[in-house]
Design a protein around this motif. Structure first.
Motif, PDB file in Angstrom:
ATOM      1  N   THR A   1      -3.925  22.746 -47.342  1.00 41.50           N
ATOM      2  CA  THR A   1      -3.727  21.304 -47.399  1.00 41.50           C
ATOM      3  C   THR A   1      -2.268  20.970 -47.673  1.00 41.50           C
ATOM      4  OG1 THR A   1      -5.990  20.944 -48.170  1.00 41.50           O
ATOM      5  CG2 THR A   1      -4.388  19.211 -48.630  1.00 41.50           C
ATOM      6  N   LYS A   2      -1.723  20.065 -46.877  1.00 43.57           N
ATOM      7  CA  LYS A   2      -0.330  19.656 -47.032  1.00 43.57           C
ATOM      8  C   LYS A   2      -0.269  18.201 -47.475  1.00 43.57           C
ATOM      9  CE  LYS A   2       0.280  20.968 -42.822  1.00 43.57           C
ATOM     10  NZ  LYS A   2       0.850  21.222 -41.467  1.00 43.57           N
ATOM     11  N   VAL A   3       0.511  17.943 -48.516  1.00 41.58           N
ATOM     12  CA  VAL A   3       0.648  16.600 -49.068  1.00 41.58           C
ATOM     13  C   VAL A   3       2.118  16.203 -49.043  1.00 41.58           C
ATOM     14  CG1 VAL A   3       0.217  15.082 -51.040  1.00 41.58           C
ATOM     15  CG2 VAL A   3      -1.314  17.022 -50.604  1.00 41.58           C
ATOM     16  N   LEU A   4       2.391  15.013 -48.549  1.00 41.02           N
ATOM     17  CA  LEU A   4       3.742  14.458 -48.583  1.00 41.02           C
ATOM     18  C   LEU A   4       3.799  13.356 -49.629  1.00 41.02           C
ATOM     19  CD1 LEU A   4       6.629  14.075 -47.484  1.00 41.02           C
ATOM     20  CD2 LEU A   4       5.654  12.513 -45.768  1.00 41.02           C
ATOM     21  N   VAL A   5       4.762  13.461 -50.547  1.00 38.18           N
ATOM     22  CA  VAL A   5       4.983  12.438 -51.569  1.00 38.18           C
ATOM     23  C   VAL A   5       6.298  11.741 -51.242  1.00 38.18           C
ATOM     24  CG1 VAL A   5       5.351  11.988 -54.029  1.00 38.18           C
ATOM     25  CG2 VAL A   5       3.741  13.784 -53.304  1.00 38.18           C
ATOM     26  N   VAL A   6       6.263  10.419 -51.081  1.00 38.98           N
ATOM     27  CA  VAL A   6       7.471   9.631 -50.821  1.00 38.98           C
ATOM     28  C   VAL A   6       7.650   8.680 -51.993  1.00 38.98           C
ATOM     29  CG1 VAL A   6       8.722   8.222 -49.157  1.00 38.98           C
ATOM     30  CG2 VAL A   6       6.914   9.765 -48.358  1.00 38.98           C
ATOM     31  N   GLU A   7       8.571   9.027 -52.877  1.00 33.58           N
ATOM     32  CA  GLU A   7       8.771   8.306 -54.148  1.00 33.58           C
ATOM     33  C   GLU A   7      10.222   8.455 -54.573  1.00 33.58           C
ATOM     34  OE1 GLU A   7       9.075   6.392 -57.208  1.00 33.58           O
ATOM     35  OE2 GLU A   7       6.912   6.441 -56.760  1.00 33.58           O
TER      36      GLU A   7
ATOM     37  N   ALA B   1       6.776  13.586 -39.729  1.00 31.22           N
ATOM     38  CA  ALA B   1       6.796  14.133 -38.371  1.00 31.22           C
ATOM     39  C   ALA B   1       6.917  15.649 -38.387  1.00 31.22           C
ATOM     40  CB  ALA B   1       7.952  13.513 -37.588  1.00 31.22           C
ATOM     41  N   ARG B   2       7.693  16.170 -39.327  1.00 30.19           N
ATOM     42  CA  ARG B   2       7.930  17.617 -39.389  1.00 30.19           C
ATOM     43  C   ARG B   2       6.775  18.355 -40.050  1.00 30.19           C
ATOM     44  NH1 ARG B   2       9.923  19.642 -43.793  1.00 30.19           N
ATOM     45  NH2 ARG B   2      10.968  17.697 -44.341  1.00 30.19           N
ATOM     46  N   LEU B   3       6.247  17.802 -41.128  1.00 26.00           N
ATOM     47  CA  LEU B   3       5.239  18.491 -41.931  1.00 26.00           C
ATOM     48  C   LEU B   3       3.826  18.319 -41.396  1.00 26.00           C
ATOM     49  CD1 LEU B   3       4.842  20.107 -44.629  1.00 26.00           C
ATOM     50  CD2 LEU B   3       4.549  17.894 -45.761  1.00 26.00           C
ATOM     51  N   ALA B   4       3.560  17.171 -40.716  1.00 25.72           N
ATOM     52  CA  ALA B   4       2.192  16.832 -40.298  1.00 25.72           C
ATOM     53  C   ALA B   4       1.233  16.938 -41.482  1.00 25.72           C
ATOM     54  CB  ALA B   4       1.724  17.728 -39.149  1.00 25.72           C
ATOM     55  N   PRO B   5       1.455  16.126 -42.530  1.00 28.90           N
ATOM     56  CA  PRO B   5       0.654  16.262 -43.751  1.00 28.90           C
ATOM     57  C   PRO B   5      -0.796  15.841 -43.545  1.00 28.90           C
ATOM     58  CG  PRO B   5       1.985  14.267 -43.837  1.00 28.90           C
ATOM     59  CD  PRO B   5       2.415  15.017 -42.602  1.00 28.90           C
ATOM     60  N   ASP B   6      -1.653  16.330 -44.431  1.00 23.41           N
ATOM     61  CA  ASP B   6      -3.056  15.932 -44.422  1.00 23.41           C
ATOM     62  C   ASP B   6      -3.270  14.623 -45.165  1.00 23.41           C
ATOM     63  OD1 ASP B   6      -4.331  18.380 -43.177  1.00 23.41           O
ATOM     64  OD2 ASP B   6      -3.216  19.297 -44.826  1.00 23.41           O
ATOM     65  N   VAL B   7      -2.358  14.290 -46.067  1.00 25.96           N
ATOM     66  CA  VAL B   7      -2.423  13.033 -46.812  1.00 25.96           C
ATOM     67  C   VAL B   7      -1.013  12.697 -47.289  1.00 25.96           C
ATOM     68  CG1 VAL B   7      -2.935  14.137 -49.037  1.00 25.96           C
ATOM     69  CG2 VAL B   7      -3.647  11.775 -48.648  1.00 25.96           C
ATOM     70  N   VAL B   8      -0.718  11.396 -47.408  1.00 19.58           N
ATOM     71  CA  VAL B   8       0.591  10.933 -47.861  1.00 19.58           C
ATOM     72  C   VAL B   8       0.415  10.064 -49.095  1.00 19.58           C
ATOM     73  CG1 VAL B   8       2.664   9.605 -47.273  1.00 19.58           C
ATOM     74  CG2 VAL B   8       1.514  10.974 -45.512  1.00 19.58           C
ATOM     75  N   VAL B   9       1.191  10.355 -50.142  1.00 15.95           N
ATOM     76  CA  VAL B   9       1.263   9.504 -51.325  1.00 15.95           C
ATOM     77  C   VAL B   9       2.580   8.751 -51.213  1.00 15.95           C
ATOM     78  CG1 VAL B   9       1.319   9.412 -53.845  1.00 15.95           C
ATOM     79  CG2 VAL B   9      -0.086  11.142 -52.681  1.00 15.95           C
ATOM     80  N   LEU B  10       2.521   7.427 -51.076  1.00 15.11           N
ATOM     81  CA  LEU B  10       3.668   6.648 -50.632  1.00 15.11           C
ATOM     82  C   LEU B  10       3.942   5.468 -51.550  1.00 15.11           C
ATOM     83  CD1 LEU B  10       5.749   5.871 -48.394  1.00 15.11           C
ATOM     84  CD2 LEU B  10       3.859   4.724 -47.204  1.00 15.11           C
ATOM     85  N   ASP B  11       5.156   5.426 -52.109  1.00 18.60           N
ATOM     86  CA  ASP B  11       5.570   4.291 -52.924  1.00 18.60           C
ATOM     87  C   ASP B  11       5.938   3.123 -52.014  1.00 18.60           C
ATOM     88  OD1 ASP B  11       6.216   2.863 -55.215  1.00 18.60           O
ATOM     89  OD2 ASP B  11       8.291   3.578 -55.238  1.00 18.60           O
TER      90      ASP B  11
END
Length: 271
Positions: free
Chosen positions: A31-37, A71-81
């Motif tokens: 599982t890949k998660v992207l956090v944008v904070e 675009a690069r990671l193709a995450p399964d979920v994004v946590v976004l501020d």
């Protein structure tokens, strides 16, 4: 640590947490998660806690970096501020969803319903207001992942079997196979969560479903602290489909009230 996470200063970009993208190699399909904070302390705390679940986590600190990382990671979920330098979280969500639909959990410092509705309108699936509990953040992230897995299984089953015919209720037609909704002969664009919520309500027309039941069926979330998420999504549905379709039962929940020929003649359903 499972304490309430508060805001702190700082505006630097945060790289992958320990055990995340820059850590040890993980098995394929992890599982890949992207956090944008943009708050470093918050980003690092979230990344550490999510990577403790065995997930690969990458954290970035501004909107444009978030779009690039998605675009690069193709995450399964994004946590976004929501509040980000460069472009804000709403625009980030819009661009991410346009490129590749993905579950998004939005974080906001303002308990403003208008902001929440706008966020849901651009494709966010859930939101949390700062400060928040790390335990709840993990639980909601897991719920989004379960929903994605469940939807993928449903698509596989539909491909192997004859698809269900479109469901016509009053002047609304719901095509679960194509995930399309038509009202008054016109297609209505719904986010994945809005569609799932409508299907849950329409499955039992004129029956009151509690907020807790809707949370469990649509979000896989069993804690009553998430009931405001249901309220906001219902309001978003009403804005797109019309306020007459979903009736509020104060203190209980909601009921789908399809417009019948009799209602169209003047016997209208309650709103």
């Amino acid at each position: 640590m499972d304490d309430v996470l508060c805001q702190s200063g700082g505006m630097t970009t945060v790289g992958g947490a320990a055990g995340g993208v820059g850590g040890a190699a993980r098995p394929a399909g992890a599982t890949k998660v992207l956090v944008v904070e943009d708050e470093p302390a918050i980003a690092q705390a979230i990344a550490r806690r999510l990577s403790a679940e065995g997930w690969t986590v990458e954290a970035v600190g501004d909107g444009l970096a978030g779009v690039e990382a998605a675009a690069r990671l193709a995450p399964d979920v994004v946590v976004l501020d929501v509040m980000l330098p460069g472009i804000d979280g709403l625009e980030v969500c819009r661009r991410i969803q346009a490129a590749r639909p993905v579950p998004v959990l939005m974080l906001t410092a303002r308990d403003d319903e208008t902001d929440m509705l706008i966020g849901l309108g651009v494709g966010a699936d859930d939101y949390m207001t700062k400060p928040f509990s790390m335990r709840e953040l993990v639980a909601r992230t897991k719920a989004l992942l379960r929903r994605t897995e469940r939807a993928a299984r449903a698509v596989e089953l539909q491909a192997a079997e004859a698809p269900d015919p479109p469901l016509a209720i009053g002047d609304v037609t719901i095509d679960k196979a194509q995930r399309r909704v038509v009202r008054h002969g016109e297609q209505v664009h719904l986010t994945p969560t809005e569609f799932d919520l409508l299907v849950a309500l329409a499955a039992s027309p004129r029956t009151v479903l509690t907020r807790e039941r809707l949370l469990a069926e649509v979000w896989d979330w069993v804690d009553a602290s998430g009931t405001r998420t249901v309220d906001s999504h219902v309001k978003a549905l009403r804005r797109k489909l019309g306020a007459d379709l979903i009736r509020t039962v104060h203190g209980v929940g909601y009921a789908f009230e399809p417009v019948t020929d009799d209602a169209a003649s003047g016997e209208g359903a309650g709103t």
